[in-house]
Design an enzyme around this catalytic site. Sequence first.
Site, short mmCIF file in Angstrom:
data_model
loop_
_atom_site.label_atom_id
_atom_site.label_comp_id
_atom_site.label_asym_id
_atom_site.label_seq_id
_atom_site.Cartn_x
_atom_site.Cartn_y
_atom_site.Cartn_z
N GLY A 237 16.72 2.48 12.47
CA GLY A 237 16.13 2.11 11.19
C GLY A 237 16.23 0.62 10.92
O GLY A 237 15.26 0.00 10.53
N PHE A 238 17.41 0.09 11.12
CA PHE A 238 17.68 -1.34 10.89
C PHE A 238 17.38 -1.78 9.47
O PHE A 238 17.17 -2.96 9.21
CB PHE A 238 16.91 -2.22 11.90
CG PHE A 238 17.13 -1.83 13.33
CD1 PHE A 238 18.41 -1.79 13.85
CD2 PHE A 238 16.06 -1.49 14.14
CE1 PHE A 238 18.63 -1.41 15.17
CE2 PHE A 238 16.27 -1.11 15.47
CZ PHE A 238 17.55 -1.07 15.98
N THR A 469 23.87 5.49 15.42
CA THR A 469 25.10 4.69 15.42
C THR A 469 26.32 5.45 15.93
O THR A 469 27.28 4.83 16.37
CB THR A 469 25.39 4.26 13.98
OG1 THR A 469 25.26 5.41 13.14
CG2 THR A 469 24.41 3.21 13.51
N LYS A 675 36.51 -0.80 8.53
CA LYS A 675 35.52 -1.72 7.96
C LYS A 675 34.23 -1.63 8.78
O LYS A 675 34.23 -1.23 9.93
CB LYS A 675 36.07 -3.15 7.95
CG LYS A 675 37.23 -3.29 6.97
CD LYS A 675 37.45 -4.71 6.50
CE LYS A 675 38.13 -5.58 7.50
NZ LYS A 675 38.74 -6.79 6.87
N GLU A 679 26.48 -4.25 11.29
CA GLU A 679 25.74 -5.49 11.09
C GLU A 679 26.51 -6.74 11.51
O GLU A 679 25.95 -7.81 11.60
CB GLU A 679 25.32 -5.60 9.62
CG GLU A 679 24.28 -4.56 9.25
CD GLU A 679 24.12 -4.37 7.76
OE1 GLU A 679 25.15 -4.12 7.10
OE2 GLU A 679 22.99 -4.46 7.27
MO1 MOS Z 1 20.82 -1.97 6.66
S1 MOS Z 1 19.57 -3.58 6.55
O1 MOS Z 1 21.47 -1.84 5.08
O2 MOS Z 1 20.08 -0.65 7.32
#
Ligand code: MOS
Length: 719
Positions: A237-238, A469, A675, A679
């Site tokens: 998705g990104f 992920t 954490k 990203e």
């Molecule tokens: Mo991210 S840009 O919050 O999928």
Amino acid sequence: MNLNTSKGTGNPIDRVEGKLKVTGMAKYASEFKVKNLVYAQGINSTIAKGRITAIDTAEAEAQPGVLAVITYKNAERLAQYDKDLHPLSTTSIQPVLQSDQVHYYGEYVGLVVAETFEQAQYAARLVKYTYAQETPDIDFEASKGKAYTPTEQSDYSRGNVAEGLAEADVTLDETYVTPIEHHHPMELHAIIGSWNGGNVQAYASQQMIDNAATTIADTFQIDKKNVRVMSPYVGGGFGSKLAAKQHVILALMASKAINRPVQLTVSRNQMFTNTNLRQRNEQRIKIGAKSDGTLTALSHDTLSHTSTYEQYQEACGTVTKMLYKTPNNSVTHRLMPMNLQSPFAMRAPGEATGSFALESAMDEMAFKLNMDPIAFRIKNDTQVDPSNGKPFSSRLLNECLRLGAKEFGWENRPQKPASKSEGNWLVGYGVSAASRRAPYMKTSAKVILELKNDAVWATLQMDATDIGTGSYTILAQTVSEYLDIPVEQVDVELGDSEYPVTPGSGGSWGAASFANGARAACEQALKDLKDKAGETAATTTVALMKAAQLSTLEAEGTAEPDEEYKAHSVFSFGANFTEVWVDKDTGVFRIKRMLNVASCGKILNPKTAFGQIIGGCVMGAGMAIAERTEVEPNFGNFITRSFADYHVPVNLDMANIDVVYLPEEDKIANKMGIKGIGELGITSVAASIANAVFNATGKRMRDLPLTPEKIFVKKEEAA
Ligand code: MOS
């Protein structure tokens, strides 16, 4: 060795859903078998600004299999914004086909529904539109005069930047440009939607299930409890799938109109115009420093574009507020309206682009100060977030830089730019610091325990998503840990709005939020078992089930940030090191090596975490060397409309990427010490590469992507 026999978190086990994916058993949104399914094809405008004056649907409607042609003339009325330039959020309504107005090239102007996909595609081409075209705002320079302060403004300042610059021995004032980029996950945006008399059901590729349900309910003005969204597998998705976009509404609108379930897939070509983009940013950075490297001032002014009807601002200055100690700091964001589709969050929104500007500028300053860029950063470290005075929950940035320098062999870096070569290649090293917010959000989960064959089996349910992920895997590990049962005895069911509510996948909050939600459900289950078992010496989950004389038990739990979390600034930190080789004659370059040091709390699974970091590094390299969406200057179409011309890095472009995690459990961030990681990997990679190119060639790259023709140094220039 079968790694999947491990218990608990922290082990590099294989993905629990891996087999389903490689055998095709894992179903993605457009793959569900639904009875009576029909297909829709969106029609896109061929002007960027103006209005539709006539539509001829007769030929399309006469085609075999065609069930409906929907345009603004016959579309049902949806909720509307009460004013123009509405600030965009992940739950914003998505009105579509509501008027004759066209706001950008490729905007949906119609939809054809037919018995087959091919019939829908063919008929869509036969709908004829006549437009009254106006001159679109598609020129970045010309649009600057219309720049405005966003409604939800995020300007920030402390001290006085002008005074700080006046006190400085050395100053810098440079502007860094990043182009329009597109998210392009592997799986296209898609939905199978059925209206079903108001019992709305959607298999849709979305990152945030609950938000998607909200958007659907709000746009159609129906009760959210009648909306079910399912998204068990998502092929990336990104950020582009954070919000339910217009295709979701179109499919449901069509289903309502013809009373059959409708599949709508956004083609790769349409993903450029009908999903999201990362807008072009111009970021001006000013830095002042004393000759010993102490920062006296730092400012960051960002100018970007948004659509003519919605406001989206990427908070590029976030990183500049908090990363370094300086008494004088200011951050501004300005938007200009343009006839391009609305931008939206793309992986590390703010940090990925903001750190390119900041960390390039820090490298430039270090050079001006004749300081090592690592020493310059360490000199200005702070353990208190200077933007709000809160201590960081943990901040191991210096440790990341020091460890990385050692592992990477930073001492071999050429001190002078363009001073080291290997044959015809110029060799350079670059470094950058990374920081990314590590949010933790309220999350609920349900766990169902069953006693079977003298063992406890658990099923975890939550509306969380796994966008590639590793959510399924880390959650199976979490349940395994808290119930103290093998991972194989845990089933994880995600991506259904019937399950307890989570914040979904985004913003790097997934792992911390989901895992703590699952933990809370397990802890509740154990507490209930102990209550029911009464006085007992039993300690294992199996023994407790037996003592309580239960064959099944269901428990729900909710985890959320506590006061300690709120009293701290919670960020992940990292450092990226890159070695590039640049061909002296052609400017062609190779990323030879990359090392990413990540400090992101407890690592639930080193294998899935590694995938996140190297994925981020490759995407950061894409940003640095390849990705760019070009606007055609007359009509406002994008020139780059496929992977043939929108370039992403391939294996040949990428080097070996090493990842080192700093061992850490941040118990202030949350009980499990986790954490975010999704990203962090992309953040500052582009600066690391640009800094390495400077070290190799003496050429400063402030305009991404860094292509060979920009790097190319003519013989006479170099002399
Ligand atoms: Mo991210 S840009 O919050 O999928």
